[in-house]
Design an enzyme around this catalytic site. Sequence first.
Site, PDB file in Angstrom:
ATOM      1  N   THR A  62       0.848  -1.190   0.000  1.00 40.30           N
ATOM      2  CA  THR A  62       0.000   0.000   0.000  1.00 40.30           C
ATOM      3  C   THR A  62       0.884   1.242   0.000  1.00 40.30           C
ATOM      4  OG1 THR A  62      -1.949   1.002   0.990  1.00 40.30           O
ATOM      5  CG2 THR A  62      -0.411  -0.023   2.524  1.00 40.30           C
ATOM      6  N   LYS A  66       3.598   1.549  -3.776  1.00 36.67           N
ATOM      7  CA  LYS A  66       2.998   0.828  -4.914  1.00 36.67           C
ATOM      8  C   LYS A  66       3.814   0.958  -6.205  1.00 36.67           C
ATOM      9  CE  LYS A  66      -1.864   0.628  -3.543  1.00 36.67           C
ATOM     10  NZ  LYS A  66      -3.243   1.004  -3.889  1.00 36.67           N
ATOM     11  N   ASP A 102      -6.931  -3.418  -7.665  1.00 30.98           N
ATOM     12  CA  ASP A 102      -7.881  -2.356  -7.298  1.00 30.98           C
ATOM     13  C   ASP A 102      -8.951  -2.142  -8.376  1.00 30.98           C
ATOM     14  OD1 ASP A 102      -6.749  -1.712  -4.833  1.00 30.98           O
ATOM     15  OD2 ASP A 102      -5.356  -0.260  -5.712  1.00 30.98           O
ATOM     16  N   ARG A 151      -8.832  18.054 -12.372  1.00 27.17           N
ATOM     17  CA  ARG A 151      -8.493  19.461 -12.150  1.00 27.17           C
ATOM     18  C   ARG A 151      -7.282  19.833 -13.005  1.00 27.17           C
ATOM     19  NH1 ARG A 151      -6.889  20.840  -6.085  1.00 27.17           N
ATOM     20  NH2 ARG A 151      -5.285  19.328  -6.617  1.00 27.17           N
TER      21      ARG A 151
HETATM   22  P1  ATR Z   1      -5.109   8.514  -5.185  1.00 31.18           P
HETATM   23  O1  ATR Z   1      -3.778   7.907  -5.443  1.00 31.18           O
HETATM   24  O2  ATR Z   1      -5.729   8.129  -3.885  1.00 31.18           O
HETATM   25  O3  ATR Z   1      -6.066   8.354  -6.338  1.00 31.18           O
HETATM   26  P2  ATR Z   1      -3.918  11.116  -5.639  1.00 31.18           P
HETATM   27  O4  ATR Z   1      -2.944  10.477  -6.549  1.00 31.18           O
HETATM   28  O5  ATR Z   1      -3.391  11.956  -4.533  1.00 31.18           O
HETATM   29  O6  ATR Z   1      -4.898  10.076  -4.974  1.00 31.18           O
HETATM   30  O7  ATR Z   1      -4.923  11.986  -6.532  1.00 31.18           O
HETATM   31  C1  ATR Z   1      -5.811  12.850  -5.979  1.00 31.18           C
HETATM   32  C2  ATR Z   1      -6.807  13.316  -7.047  1.00 31.18           C
HETATM   33  O8  ATR Z   1      -7.716  14.223  -6.428  1.00 31.18           O
HETATM   34  C3  ATR Z   1      -6.178  14.038  -8.214  1.00 31.18           C
HETATM   35  O9  ATR Z   1      -6.902  13.759  -9.394  1.00 31.18           O
HETATM   36  C4  ATR Z   1      -6.361  15.511  -7.805  1.00 31.18           C
HETATM   37  O10 ATR Z   1      -6.373  16.426  -8.877  1.00 31.18           O
HETATM   38  P3  ATR Z   1      -4.974  17.019  -9.470  1.00 31.18           P
HETATM   39  O11 ATR Z   1      -4.408  15.956 -10.328  1.00 31.18           O
HETATM   40  O12 ATR Z   1      -5.358  18.231 -10.199  1.00 31.18           O
HETATM   41  O13 ATR Z   1      -4.113  17.317  -8.250  1.00 31.18           O
HETATM   42  C5  ATR Z   1      -7.724  15.432  -7.181  1.00 31.18           C
HETATM   43  N1  ATR Z   1      -8.025  16.557  -6.284  1.00 31.18           N
HETATM   44  C6  ATR Z   1      -7.516  16.804  -5.060  1.00 31.18           C
HETATM   45  N2  ATR Z   1      -8.060  17.915  -4.515  1.00 31.18           N
HETATM   46  C7  ATR Z   1      -8.957  18.389  -5.426  1.00 31.18           C
HETATM   47  C8  ATR Z   1      -9.855  19.515  -5.465  1.00 31.18           C
HETATM   48  N3  ATR Z   1      -9.935  20.383  -4.443  1.00 31.18           N
HETATM   49  N4  ATR Z   1     -10.630  19.667  -6.555  1.00 31.18           N
HETATM   50  C9  ATR Z   1     -10.573  18.809  -7.573  1.00 31.18           C
HETATM   51  N5  ATR Z   1      -9.736  17.722  -7.626  1.00 31.18           N
HETATM   52  C10 ATR Z   1      -8.945  17.518  -6.559  1.00 31.18           C
END
Ligand code: ATR
Length: 275
Positions: A62, A66, A102, A151
């Site tokens: 985890t 990963k 996953d 985003r």
């Molecule tokens: P995980 O591995 O758990 O999927 P991550 O890699 O940290 O998590 O990704 C987080 C996601 O949430 C990303 O798509 C991020 O967007 P960015 O690529 O632009 O950073 C998105 N995210 C986090 N905060 C956000 C917000 N306030 N509004 C929209 N998208 C958000």
Amino acid sequence: MKKLYCVIGNPIAHSLSPAMHTALLEKNQLDASYVPFLLEEETFADAMLGLKTLGISGFNITSPFKEKILPFLDAIDVEAKACGAVNTVVVRDGKWTGYNTDGAGYLEGLQTIKPITHTDQILILGAGGASKAIFHALANRTDANITIANRTVEKAINMVAGTIHAAISLQEAETNLADYTIIIQTTSAGLTKENPELPISLQNLAPGTNASDIIYNPAKTAFLEEAETHGAIIQNGLPMFVNQAAIAFQLWTGLDADRELMKQIVLKQVGGTEC
Ligand code: ATR
């Protein structure tokens, strides 16, 4: 000889994987243990050598390891390779093969409430690790059309590069929300006090749309609450979490995993509900 399985990560103390896998090992009367190991970045390579030397039978990985595991593998499954991330290592004749369960775990959960066809339009919100795993499983195993909205739109564009699937901005997703039959929320937006806003407004969501979140604690995230008020059929991240572990167990042992038992163990620990 007794077999050893483990999960490695940092943090790891609150992982529910040991409880789920221990229950499965006991239920199947296997002479094996499954334990958590807290690893540090600096000693990760030494730890991998240690697991190999001790003859580990299989393990889960985890956050934040990963991707770090990749150079230690002898082989990698096609979906894990596409994601660039591995959550399960299967050991066969001493050789380590990396899998990412996953995405398949998510899809299995979705399919219990919705058969997916070529007419489905799937929207994935977010382009992080979980989004990648879900995207590659859906792209490989279904013939639905998939759109990723993020985003940082460049990340979504990179994910769909070379595929028939699409990448859009969050604004476009919000405007065209009624076009989608399935919406999957994988972002960290709306989960904490520091990040309280949903990634998009759900004003345009069509009633009857399937809306899912990869989070299971809380059972109903702000996104699911809001989707439900607009008439969506909602599903939280519990099936994904249980199924990804069940698939790992099946890969290691060749045995079917009792998902109901696993689900009850998780619900008991987090005090949550399925939705
Ligand atoms: P995980 O591995 O758990 O999927 P991550 O890699 O940290 O998590 O990704 C987080 C996601 O949430 C990303 O798509 C991020 O967007 P960015 O690529 O632009 O950073 C998105 N995210 C986090 N905060 C956000 C917000 N306030 N509004 C929209 N998208 C958000």
